[in-house]
Each structure stands twice: as C-alpha cells, then as structure tokens.
Design a protein around this motif. Structure first.
Motif, PDB file in Angstrom:
ATOM      1  N   THR A 185       0.853  -1.177   0.100  1.00  0.00           N
ATOM      2  CA  THR A 185       0.289   0.117  -0.067  1.00  0.00           C
ATOM      3  C   THR A 185       0.932   1.401   0.025  1.00  0.00           C
ATOM      4  OG1 THR A 185      -0.098   0.118   2.420  1.00  0.00           O
ATOM      5  CG2 THR A 185      -1.838  -1.051   1.446  1.00  0.00           C
ATOM      6  N   LYS A 186       0.331   2.437  -0.381  1.00  0.00           N
ATOM      7  CA  LYS A 186       1.139   3.534  -0.409  1.00  0.00           C
ATOM      8  C   LYS A 186       1.832   3.920   0.825  1.00  0.00           C
ATOM      9  CE  LYS A 186      -1.320   7.685  -0.773  1.00  0.00           C
ATOM     10  NZ  LYS A 186      -2.313   8.559  -1.094  1.00  0.00           N
ATOM     11  N   SER A 187       1.041   3.654   2.151  1.00  0.00           N
ATOM     12  CA  SER A 187       1.800   4.223   3.072  1.00  0.00           C
ATOM     13  C   SER A 187       2.764   3.177   3.846  1.00  0.00           C
ATOM     14  CB  SER A 187       0.629   4.826   4.440  1.00  0.00           C
ATOM     15  OG  SER A 187      -0.021   3.456   4.623  1.00  0.00           O
ATOM     16  N   ALA A 188       2.876   1.990   3.217  1.00  0.00           N
ATOM     17  CA  ALA A 188       3.715   1.124   3.900  1.00  0.00           C
ATOM     18  C   ALA A 188       5.293   1.372   3.584  1.00  0.00           C
ATOM     19  CB  ALA A 188       3.475  -0.268   3.467  1.00  0.00           C
ATOM     20  N   VAL A 189       6.273   0.968   4.356  1.00  0.00           N
ATOM     21  CA  VAL A 189       7.546   0.845   4.251  1.00  0.00           C
ATOM     22  C   VAL A 189       7.888  -0.077   3.082  1.00  0.00           C
ATOM     23  CG1 VAL A 189       9.718   0.258   5.054  1.00  0.00           C
ATOM     24  CG2 VAL A 189       8.126   1.238   6.805  1.00  0.00           C
ATOM     25  N   LYS A 190       8.755   0.389   2.014  1.00  0.00           N
ATOM     26  CA  LYS A 190       8.670  -0.450   0.770  1.00  0.00           C
ATOM     27  C   LYS A 190      10.325  -1.044   0.914  1.00  0.00           C
ATOM     28  CE  LYS A 190       5.057   1.652  -0.972  1.00  0.00           C
ATOM     29  NZ  LYS A 190       4.925   2.836   0.056  1.00  0.00           N
ATOM     30  N   PRO A 191      10.406  -2.127   0.426  1.00  0.00           N
ATOM     31  CA  PRO A 191      11.619  -2.657   0.421  1.00  0.00           C
ATOM     32  C   PRO A 191      12.650  -2.280  -0.949  1.00  0.00           C
ATOM     33  CG  PRO A 191      10.162  -4.138  -1.108  1.00  0.00           C
ATOM     34  CD  PRO A 191       9.363  -2.965  -0.425  1.00  0.00           C
ATOM     35  N   GLN A 192      13.766  -2.107  -0.542  1.00  0.00           N
ATOM     36  CA  GLN A 192      14.937  -1.489  -1.562  1.00  0.00           C
ATOM     37  C   GLN A 192      15.052  -2.231  -2.642  1.00  0.00           C
ATOM     38  OE1 GLN A 192      18.146  -0.110   0.931  1.00  0.00           O
ATOM     39  NE2 GLN A 192      17.300   1.750   1.127  1.00  0.00           N
ATOM     40  N   GLY A 193      14.925  -1.863  -3.919  1.00  0.00           N
ATOM     41  CA  GLY A 193      15.217  -2.516  -4.891  1.00  0.00           C
ATOM     42  C   GLY A 193      14.018  -3.245  -5.644  1.00  0.00           C
ATOM     43  N   ILE A 194      13.010  -2.958  -5.088  1.00  0.00           N
ATOM     44  CA  ILE A 194      11.941  -3.551  -5.650  1.00  0.00           C
ATOM     45  C   ILE A 194      10.806  -2.652  -6.007  1.00  0.00           C
ATOM     46  CG2 ILE A 194      10.019  -5.582  -5.430  1.00  0.00           C
ATOM     47  CD1 ILE A 194      12.033  -6.696  -3.224  1.00  0.00           C
ATOM     48  N   THR A 195      10.074  -2.833  -7.323  1.00  0.00           N
ATOM     49  CA  THR A 195       9.192  -1.808  -7.724  1.00  0.00           C
ATOM     50  C   THR A 195       7.879  -2.369  -7.117  1.00  0.00           C
ATOM     51  OG1 THR A 195      10.393  -0.731  -9.423  1.00  0.00           O
ATOM     52  CG2 THR A 195       7.909  -0.370  -9.243  1.00  0.00           C
ATOM     53  N   PRO A 196       7.243  -1.882  -6.213  1.00  0.00           N
ATOM     54  CA  PRO A 196       5.841  -2.488  -5.621  1.00  0.00           C
ATOM     55  C   PRO A 196       4.611  -2.266  -6.678  1.00  0.00           C
ATOM     56  CG  PRO A 196       6.127  -0.641  -4.317  1.00  0.00           C
ATOM     57  CD  PRO A 196       7.294  -0.608  -5.433  1.00  0.00           C
ATOM     58  N   ILE A 197       3.694  -3.144  -6.730  1.00  0.00           N
ATOM     59  CA  ILE A 197       2.324  -2.838  -6.872  1.00  0.00           C
ATOM     60  C   ILE A 197       1.577  -2.254  -5.729  1.00  0.00           C
ATOM     61  CG2 ILE A 197       0.219  -3.790  -8.201  1.00  0.00           C
ATOM     62  CD1 ILE A 197       2.172  -6.343  -9.027  1.00  0.00           C
TER      63      ILE A 197
END
Lengths: 242, 242
Positions: free
Chosen positions: B48-60
């Motif tokens: 989701t928009k507000s979640a912490v994202k993993p580095q190096g991966i483009t999330p859906i």
C-alpha cells in the motif's frame, strides 16, 4: 515570529489493529514549516507518525483528536505564539462502541419488546458499559460501529491564547467555490479565526493545490500550489506583524 | 524461485476523506522482500501507499481488500509462483452504510411501529439504496457505520493456483501461545496454507518480532526478529524446493 503549525491527519482507534484515519499527506504542512523556518521564524510542529515531515524540524507526534487537544492545550498554556497555523485534518468522530450485528439487533429487540422506543433502546445500549475490544471479532457478518463527535480542537485555540493569530483550514469535496467560501466564513466566525484556508479535495494533488484565503471580509488571496499557499500565509502574517 | 509477497495494511473508504485502516508498517514484508531478492530470487511485491517499501523492488500498490483480491486474481492467473507469502493485514470489514444517528433511529422506529422486528427493519435499512457520501456530515452527534465482511483474500490463493506454496500470517493481540497456535492451525487448514506465521501484536516492534512458524503438524520453527523470520521462511522454502 514564533509559530505553531499542525499538519497531517488524526486517527481514532477501533481496536488495537484498526483505526479510522483522516487522509492528509502532511505535504502542505511540511511546505509551510520549511518555508517559515527558511525565513528564520521559530516553528513548533505537531503532526502524526505517517505524515510527510518538514526537513530540519523535530516534530511533536500525536495520534488522535484527543491527543491533539491535550498537546495544544499544553503548548498554548506554556508558550506564547505569534500565530497558529492549524492545517491538521482532525477526526470529527471517534469510536463510541462496536457491536456484532446480531448482538446489536438482539439488544434493541429486547428493549423494544419491553415497550421502549428505538431511540431509548439505542441510548441505553450506548450507555451500558462495555470494554473496548483488543481486536474485534472477524466472525460477525456485519459489524455496527457507533461513532461520537470529538471535541472541536480548532475552537480551543483562541480560548487558550486570545492574543495569537489563528489560521484554520476547511476542506470540502467537490463543491462550488461559493459554498466553499461560505462554509469557510462560518468556520472563521465560529472559531474566532483570523483567516481560513479554504480548499476542495478535487483540486488537491502533490503538484497542485488550489486554495482561497478567507478573511473576515471575504477572499483576500488565492493560491494554486503548496508553495504559493506558504507564501500567501507568510505575506499576511508578516504584514500584520509589522 | 519466483515469489509473490504481500505486505502493509489495507484501507476501506468511509468517504473521500476518511478510511478504516489496518495497521501494519510493512517493515516485515520489506525485510522479507529484500532478503529474498538479495539471494537472487524473483520477487513480485504488492503493498500500500503508506507502507515501508523494500529497497530495489518496484511494488504494485493497492488500497482495499477488494483491490487486493482483484490484483492477486490477475497475477495468479497470469504467472506461476513457487510461493506466495501473504503478510498483508487485510481489512475484515468494509463500510456497507453510514447514517447520522437520528436518521438511523427514525428509520428503525418507523418499521418497528409497522410491526416489523428490529432485525427485519435493520436488514431493510441496509438493503435500501443509498449513495456513498463524498464527505459524511460532521453535524450529527453520533454516526452509525454498518460494516460488512470483505471477501477472504487468503482463501483465494490456493484456489487460483493449487501448485503454489502458501505462507499466511495470523496476528492476534495479547493471547496465550497455545491459543495463537491453535488459531493459526485452523487458518492453515481453512485456507489450504503450507505454513502460517503466527504472531502477537504485543511482541511486535521495529527491533523485535516474535513469531512461530506453524505447519500441518504444529510449530516447526520460532523467530525473534524480522530478519530471523525472513531466514526462517527462506529455509523452509529453499528446503522444499530441492
């Protein structure tokens, strides 16, 4: 100047894992904070964990409308601010009670059968003590959440510090400019604000932010980006501080 | 391996400015994504928009439980995954209807006076068409939100792709380990999962994260940090892939 800025959106707990959240990225507040700080003003900044933060300012973090009321009461009793820019989207409602639908219906039905009206039964249900769930059950087909109004935080500000200048915000969704300005003017009077920044969600985006600055005698300025809103507020606050 | 990871917490709209949000920072999912990617696995990441994202991966990015169901259906019909790690905290309930208390009470009262039961009256009120508010009025003293269950997303995964391995998550709040493991085991069976990561919110923090890995024959491993959870899942998935 010494400024108090609030930004972001408050959250009201339903249980330990769910909340009702008011959307607000905090980007406008961050732009305001950074702009005033760059000009040498002293900024106290109140926001939420998930909001975008201004660079170079350590924020005070709060979560709910009740937290915010306590925080502002504390700050306004201890320090004198030249102005308060209250951009935070504050929850109008917090959770009073939650019920599985079957429990809610059965309790009302029992009271109605005793000859009570639905209104009396509903009020009794709210009055009955019930501990808040740690995590509400996910078994019920429907869940009934009864929300109650939160204290109106903006109304506290001038009561706590009548000498400060207050800039409030009013966000509506997809209305005519005339209605937006009328509602902003009503908020200005009701809350003893000096200005209200009136904006419509349909005209708010990261790169665009249309807003009217509404004063006691109507619209005094208009802006189309967050940066322009920051400059518009800076102009009126510095002008009046002279 | 080709992995599908979901993480973060979904939100269900109340109106254009308010949502019911499931708390989940997304940190565990990000740790899992980064760990598997660093080992050379191919990771598709949904968050989701507000979640912490993993580095190096483009999330859906998705928002609601319904969005997630649509997104996973699409992905699982188009691509074959060696495993699905479903760490997202999905809303159990979405908003069916919202009413100012006075309107809700008056509608029930009218039906009760016509001789209907509270249950019949309640169901009719839910069935009556009502457009969703753009922004719910902040005038009512109380607001009644009726929530309905969302589709159970975890249950879809093995139905859509029976050959994948499914690791689900179960979060409870302040329960005994025996209850946590029992509930996790029930979820494993119900959703045809291969493992369930069972954790208790009271033992989850940025630097600490106690979890049991529950398989068909009970607890097979235990971890105390997000990194240990990542390594634990890596071990079982790589072991079985041999």
């Amino acid at each position: 100047m010494k400024l108090l800025i609030t930004a972001g959106g408050t959250s009201e707990k339903i249980d330990d894992v769910r909340s009702i959240t008011n959307h607000s990225s905090g980007r406008l507040g961050a732009a305001l904070g950074e702009n005033f700080r760059a000009l040498g003003h002293e900024v106290t900044y109140v926001t939420t964990k998930s909001a975008v933060k201004p660079q170079g300012i350590t924020p005070i973090l709060i979560e709910s409308a009740e937290d915010l009321a306590a925080c502002l009461t504390n700050l306004l009793q201890q320090e004198k601010f030249d102005a308060v820019i209250h951009a935070m989207a504050v929850s109008d409602f917090t959770v009073a009670k939650s019920f599985p639908d079957t429990e809610f219906i059965a309790a009302l039905q029992t009271n109605v059968e005793k000859g009570k009206t639905v209104e009396e039964s509903f009020k009794q249900l709210l009055a009955d003590s019930q501990s808040t769930a740690k995590k509400i059950s996910s078994q019920a087909e429907h869940l009934v959440l009864v929300l109650k109004q939160t204290p109106k935080v903006i109304g506290l500000i001038k009561k706590l510090q009548p000498t400060t200048r207050l800039i409030g915000f009013k966000l509506l969704v997809d209305v005519e400019p005339s209605e937006l300005i009328q509602v902003a003017t009503a908020s200005l009077k009701k809350n003893d604000a000096d200005y209200i920044v009136a904006n419509d969600l349909t005209e708010v985006a990261p790169q665009q932010h249309h807003a009217y600055l509404v004063g006691p005698r109507g619209v005094v300025a208009e802006a189309f980006t967050k940066k322009e809103i920051a400059e518009m507020l800076q102009r009126v606050l510095e002008e009046e501080a002279k």
